[in-house]
Design an enzyme around this catalytic site. Structure first.
Site, PDB file in Angstrom:
ATOM      1  N   LEU A  98       0.826  -1.198   0.000  1.00 17.76           N
ATOM      2  CA  LEU A  98       0.000   0.000   0.000  1.00 17.76           C
ATOM      3  C   LEU A  98       0.868   1.259   0.000  1.00 17.76           C
ATOM      4  O   LEU A  98       1.925   1.303   0.627  1.00 17.76           O
ATOM      5  CB  LEU A  98      -0.903  -0.004   1.230  1.00 17.76           C
ATOM      6  CG  LEU A  98      -1.936  -1.141   1.264  1.00 17.76           C
ATOM      7  CD1 LEU A  98      -2.551  -1.266   2.653  1.00 17.76           C
ATOM      8  CD2 LEU A  98      -3.017  -0.914   0.216  1.00 17.76           C
ATOM      9  N   HIS A 114       1.120 -11.035  10.032  1.00 23.17           N
ATOM     10  CA  HIS A 114       2.263 -11.473   9.231  1.00 23.17           C
ATOM     11  C   HIS A 114       2.792 -12.789   9.781  1.00 23.17           C
ATOM     12  O   HIS A 114       2.933 -12.941  10.998  1.00 23.17           O
ATOM     13  CB  HIS A 114       3.367 -10.410   9.274  1.00 23.17           C
ATOM     14  CG  HIS A 114       4.508 -10.712   8.373  1.00 23.17           C
ATOM     15  ND1 HIS A 114       4.407 -10.640   6.993  1.00 23.17           N
ATOM     16  CD2 HIS A 114       5.778 -11.112   8.635  1.00 23.17           C
ATOM     17  CE1 HIS A 114       5.569 -10.980   6.462  1.00 23.17           C
ATOM     18  NE2 HIS A 114       6.414 -11.273   7.430  1.00 23.17           N
ATOM     19  N   ASP A 150       5.467  -4.312   6.666  1.00 23.14           N
ATOM     20  CA  ASP A 150       5.471  -5.234   7.807  1.00 23.14           C
ATOM     21  C   ASP A 150       6.252  -4.666   8.989  1.00 23.14           C
ATOM     22  O   ASP A 150       6.807  -5.418   9.794  1.00 23.14           O
ATOM     23  CB  ASP A 150       6.047  -6.601   7.405  1.00 23.14           C
ATOM     24  CG  ASP A 150       5.217  -7.274   6.328  1.00 23.14           C
ATOM     25  OD1 ASP A 150       3.981  -7.103   6.321  1.00 23.14           O
ATOM     26  OD2 ASP A 150       5.798  -7.974   5.476  1.00 23.14           O
ATOM     27  N   GLU A 179      -2.404 -18.006  13.920  1.00 24.56           N
ATOM     28  CA  GLU A 179      -2.954 -16.799  13.291  1.00 24.56           C
ATOM     29  C   GLU A 179      -4.445 -16.685  13.558  1.00 24.56           C
ATOM     30  O   GLU A 179      -4.964 -15.602  13.855  1.00 24.56           O
ATOM     31  CB  GLU A 179      -2.698 -16.814  11.782  1.00 24.56           C
ATOM     32  CG  GLU A 179      -1.260 -16.586  11.370  1.00 24.56           C
ATOM     33  CD  GLU A 179      -1.122 -16.478   9.865  1.00 24.56           C
ATOM     34  OE1 GLU A 179      -2.093 -16.052   9.199  1.00 24.56           O
ATOM     35  OE2 GLU A 179      -0.045 -16.823   9.342  1.00 24.56           O
TER      36      GLU A 179
END
Length: 223
Positions: A98, A114, A150, A179
């Site tokens: 982005l 991540h 990140d 996650e």
């Protein structure tokens, strides 16, 4: 009737949407007191769009291949996101870098997960890089999104052991399990007003979080 009292969540994804499904489940089970108001993908063939449709969530496609550059794509993407007036934007396997302009629009209310113990291994191929380095521990990190790839302040991380016979695929499977636990937890905290971003630092109850975020192993059970 629209649930205006609940935090409004927009999800961006590019692929399977496994973290989206964990978030849908968490909302349905009221683990997360928020409402997923839209799912947006840059990939018209993303399986995650089907998961959203099955859950009755509006979907949109902003195909990056139809734009000449990142700036114009991000501007169009931001327009779609802003239509939903989100309190929180979640990246769930959104495979686009982005622009700073897009990130600035949603600073402090955009998260990513991540598959590494950040700051180790930003970018791609995290599991193979952990194996190549001989790491004995791998994991995943939820962080606020900043313009650094990140590199935003960490909120929570979970560790998994690296086995001697691990491949990138088997390691990824165990990391995925974590996650699906820690991402909804971070979103729960945000919706409850427990965490936030200020002056480039992640805070919980007004106190700065550790550089790697809260360890999942020490999160107390909630009644």
């Amino acid at each position: 009737m629209q649930k205006t009292h609940q935090p409004r969540i927009v999800v961006l994804l590019s692929g399977k949407g496994s973290n989206l499904q964990s978030m849908i489940d968490a909302v349905q089970m009221r683990v997360v007191d928020g409402e997923i108001v839209a799912v947006i993908s840059n990939n018209p063939d993303a399986p995650g769009l089907k998961k959203a449709e099955k859950a009755g969530i509006p979907t949109h496609v902003v195909n990056h291949r139809e734009f000449p550059d990142r700036e114009s794509f991000d501007a169009s993407l931001a327009e779609v996101v802003e239509q939903y007036q989100p309190n929180l934007v979640l990246l769930c396997g959104f495979m686009r870098i982005l622009t700073p302009e897009f990130v600035a629009k949603f600073e402090g209310r955009m998260m990513n997960i991540h598959p590494s113990l950040l700051p180790k291994y930003p970018g791609l191929h995290t599991h193979q890089r952990a194996l190549d380095a001989g790491d004995t521990v791998a994991g995943a990190t939820v962080h606020f999104v900043t313009s650094e790839l990140d590199g935003g302040p960490a909120i929570i991380h979970a560790e998994v052991p690296v086995m001697e016979d691990d491949t990138a695929e088997t390691l990824a499977e165990r990391v995925f399990e974590q996650e699906h636990l820690i991402y909804p937890m971070a979103v729960r905290w945000y919706c409850q007003g427990r965490i936030g971003l200020s002056n480039g630092r992640a805070f919980m109850f007004g106190r700065p979080l550790p550089p790697r975020g809260h360890p999942f192993s020490t999160v107390p059970r909630e009644r």
